[in-house]
Design a protein around this motif. Sequence first.
Motif, PDB file in Angstrom:
ATOM      1  N   SER A 175      18.496  34.192  28.108  1.00  0.00           N
ATOM      2  CA  SER A 175      19.456  35.385  28.693  1.00  0.00           C
ATOM      3  C   SER A 175      19.043  36.535  27.797  1.00  0.00           C
ATOM      4  CB  SER A 175      20.762  34.946  28.998  1.00  0.00           C
ATOM      5  OG  SER A 175      21.408  34.569  27.679  1.00  0.00           O
ATOM      6  N   LYS A 176      18.924  36.314  26.494  1.00  0.00           N
ATOM      7  CA  LYS A 176      18.676  37.464  25.602  1.00  0.00           C
ATOM      8  C   LYS A 176      17.895  38.677  26.082  1.00  0.00           C
ATOM      9  CE  LYS A 176      21.088  35.380  22.329  1.00  0.00           C
ATOM     10  NZ  LYS A 176      22.584  35.857  21.950  1.00  0.00           N
TER      11      LYS A 176
ATOM     12  N   ASN B  27      28.019  37.651  35.165  1.00  0.00           N
ATOM     13  CA  ASN B  27      27.036  37.017  34.132  1.00  0.00           C
ATOM     14  C   ASN B  27      27.292  35.474  33.948  1.00  0.00           C
ATOM     15  OD1 ASN B  27      25.957  39.517  34.035  1.00  0.00           O
ATOM     16  ND2 ASN B  27      26.603  39.981  32.086  1.00  0.00           N
TER      17      ASN B  27
ATOM     18  N   GLU C  92      23.111  38.734  30.449  1.00  0.00           N
ATOM     19  CA  GLU C  92      23.204  38.066  29.113  1.00  0.00           C
ATOM     20  C   GLU C  92      24.601  38.169  28.885  1.00  0.00           C
ATOM     21  OE1 GLU C  92      22.203  38.778  24.366  1.00  0.00           O
ATOM     22  OE2 GLU C  92      21.345  40.271  25.896  1.00  0.00           O
TER      23      GLU C  92
ATOM     24  N   LYS D 111      18.529  40.153  28.832  1.00  0.00           N
ATOM     25  CA  LYS D 111      18.593  40.212  30.407  1.00  0.00           C
ATOM     26  C   LYS D 111      19.827  41.100  30.676  1.00  0.00           C
ATOM     27  CE  LYS D 111      14.821  37.416  30.858  1.00  0.00           C
ATOM     28  NZ  LYS D 111      14.632  36.983  29.675  1.00  0.00           N
TER      29      LYS D 111
ATOM     30  N   MET E 202      24.692  32.394  34.931  1.00  0.00           N
ATOM     31  CA  MET E 202      24.133  31.575  33.759  1.00  0.00           C
ATOM     32  C   MET E 202      24.389  30.007  33.997  1.00  0.00           C
ATOM     33  SD  MET E 202      24.845  31.438  29.606  1.00  0.00           S
ATOM     34  CE  MET E 202      23.755  32.877  29.310  1.00  0.00           C
TER      35      MET E 202
END
Length: 212
Positions: A203-204, A82, A209, A206, A86
């Motif tokens: 990203s919240k 993750n 996240e 997802k 990101m």
Amino acid sequence: MLKILTNHRIFFSLFFLWFIILACLQIAFTPTEMMFWVNEHNNPILDTAFGLITLLGEDGIWLVPLLVYLYQYFKQRKDVKNKAIMLIIIWITKGIISIALKNLFNLPRPMEVYELSGRFIHVIKGLEIHHWQSFPSGHTFTAFAFACFFMLVARNNALGFLWLGLAMLVGYSRVYLFQHFPRDVFTGSILGVAVVLGVVLFSKGKKWEVAF
């Protein structure tokens, strides 16, 4: 988001101070006054130092060690994928915004503006001086974006001073090297932090996240 700002208050407090100082300087002085004040305060040691420090604004300088850091430090943790996702999204978003704004505004750089002014301009021998696409400063954008991300990943509030300090020096180096106006650096720094926080918010909820 409030939790992130609170947990990393040193970084964001210093960034806010940076924001206020640069905003006040741009209100109090003209771009010409600021450019030549910085340019006149030079010496061989600073030439070498800022010639190297400015490299921290290069994508490869930050991306490679960050990916290595993520792999080495988080390879035993489930969130490594993750964080890598990101980082890649931040990198791509930063690049798209920077290129889009540079081409949209296509503003002249300091050398293009002052080359025929008759004023002495101190430049480092052998350094390529660009003339266009001044706004925003891509190096500053990159430095602040990756410094902010690295600070979040490291989860070390005390290191916030170090990461931000390096990014600030990159910003100053762009003016010192006569590559950008203060406004370019100011905007680049804001965009760098904004992109990171924006991606974190995006990203919240997802699958990728990351809880910072």
